[in-house]
Design an enzyme around this catalytic site. Structure first.
Site, short mmCIF file in Angstrom:
data_model
loop_
_atom_site.label_atom_id
_atom_site.label_comp_id
_atom_site.label_asym_id
_atom_site.label_seq_id
_atom_site.Cartn_x
_atom_site.Cartn_y
_atom_site.Cartn_z
N ASN A 43 0.84 -1.19 0.00
CA ASN A 43 0.00 0.00 0.00
C ASN A 43 0.88 1.25 0.00
O ASN A 43 1.98 1.27 0.55
CB ASN A 43 -0.99 0.01 1.17
CG ASN A 43 -0.36 -0.15 2.53
OD1 ASN A 43 0.52 -0.98 2.74
ND2 ASN A 43 -0.83 0.65 3.48
N GLU A 45 0.28 5.21 0.80
CA GLU A 45 -0.63 6.24 1.32
C GLU A 45 -0.28 7.62 0.76
O GLU A 45 0.80 7.83 0.20
CB GLU A 45 -0.57 6.28 2.84
CG GLU A 45 -1.17 5.07 3.48
CD GLU A 45 -1.20 5.14 4.99
OE1 GLU A 45 -1.87 4.27 5.58
OE2 GLU A 45 -0.59 6.05 5.60
N CYS A 54 -4.19 0.87 -2.57
CA CYS A 54 -4.09 -0.40 -1.83
C CYS A 54 -3.06 -1.32 -2.47
O CYS A 54 -2.83 -1.27 -3.68
CB CYS A 54 -5.44 -1.09 -1.79
SG CYS A 54 -6.73 -0.17 -0.94
N GLU A 56 -3.23 -4.45 -3.18
CA GLU A 56 -3.78 -5.33 -4.22
C GLU A 56 -3.77 -4.65 -5.58
O GLU A 56 -3.37 -5.24 -6.58
CB GLU A 56 -5.22 -5.74 -3.86
CG GLU A 56 -5.34 -6.55 -2.59
CD GLU A 56 -5.51 -5.70 -1.32
OE1 GLU A 56 -6.03 -6.26 -0.33
OE2 GLU A 56 -5.12 -4.50 -1.31
N CYS A 87 -10.47 -4.61 0.38
CA CYS A 87 -11.58 -3.66 0.46
C CYS A 87 -12.48 -3.84 -0.77
O CYS A 87 -12.13 -4.55 -1.71
CB CYS A 87 -11.06 -2.23 0.55
SG CYS A 87 -10.36 -1.58 -0.98
N CYS A 90 -10.88 -2.91 -4.14
CA CYS A 90 -9.91 -3.91 -4.59
C CYS A 90 -10.60 -5.16 -5.10
O CYS A 90 -10.17 -5.76 -6.08
CB CYS A 90 -8.93 -4.25 -3.48
SG CYS A 90 -7.72 -2.93 -3.20
#
Length: 138
Positions: A43, A45, A54, A56, A87, A90
């Protein structure tokens, strides 16, 4: 069912490279392409939280940039109990490339959860949905 060891190890290493200065929530992913190639992601940010990417989506985008479009397995590693699943965004992103991907969520203490994408994204929207919509207008 235990996660494939090679994917777990690579996802764990990818997790260590996560850029998460705000949440401190590190996520690592390793995905196996149909060819056997393993691609990782972590990830990333951003101070503008909505721009966070993310792990993924990082892994799959990295694979696509290399011309890899078919996947068979994914391992996601976090330091949560229980392990954290993908999430919603994703799940939808994964569906575009692997509608029934085999997924393991794992934590650093050895807990593993196993499922297929179709179990956590029922009634998914994807390319087939668009094709059916176009056909019905013809």
């Amino acid at each position: 069912m235990q996660a494939p060891q090679d994917l777990f190890e690579q996802a764990t290493r990818a997790r260590e490279r996560a850029y998460s200065p705000y949440s401190k929530f590190q996520v690592g992913v390793a995905v196996r392409a149909k060819t056997g190639t393993i691609i990782t992601g972590c990830n990333v940010e951003n101070a503008s939280y909505g721009l966070t990417i993310c792990a993924e989506r990082v892994a799959l985008s990295h694979a696509v940039s290399q011309g890899i479009l078919e996947f068979t397995q994914m391992v996601i590693v976090t330091d949560t109990d229980p392990p954290t699943p993908p999430c919603g965004a994703c799940r939808q992103f994964i569906y575009e490339f692997a509608s029934n991907l085999e997924i393991w969520t794992c934590n650093l203490r050895g807990t593993h959860r196993h499922f297929h994408l179709s179990e956590i994204l029922p009634e998914a929207f994807g390319p087939a949905t668009l094709n059916k919509a176009r056909e019905s207008k013809s």
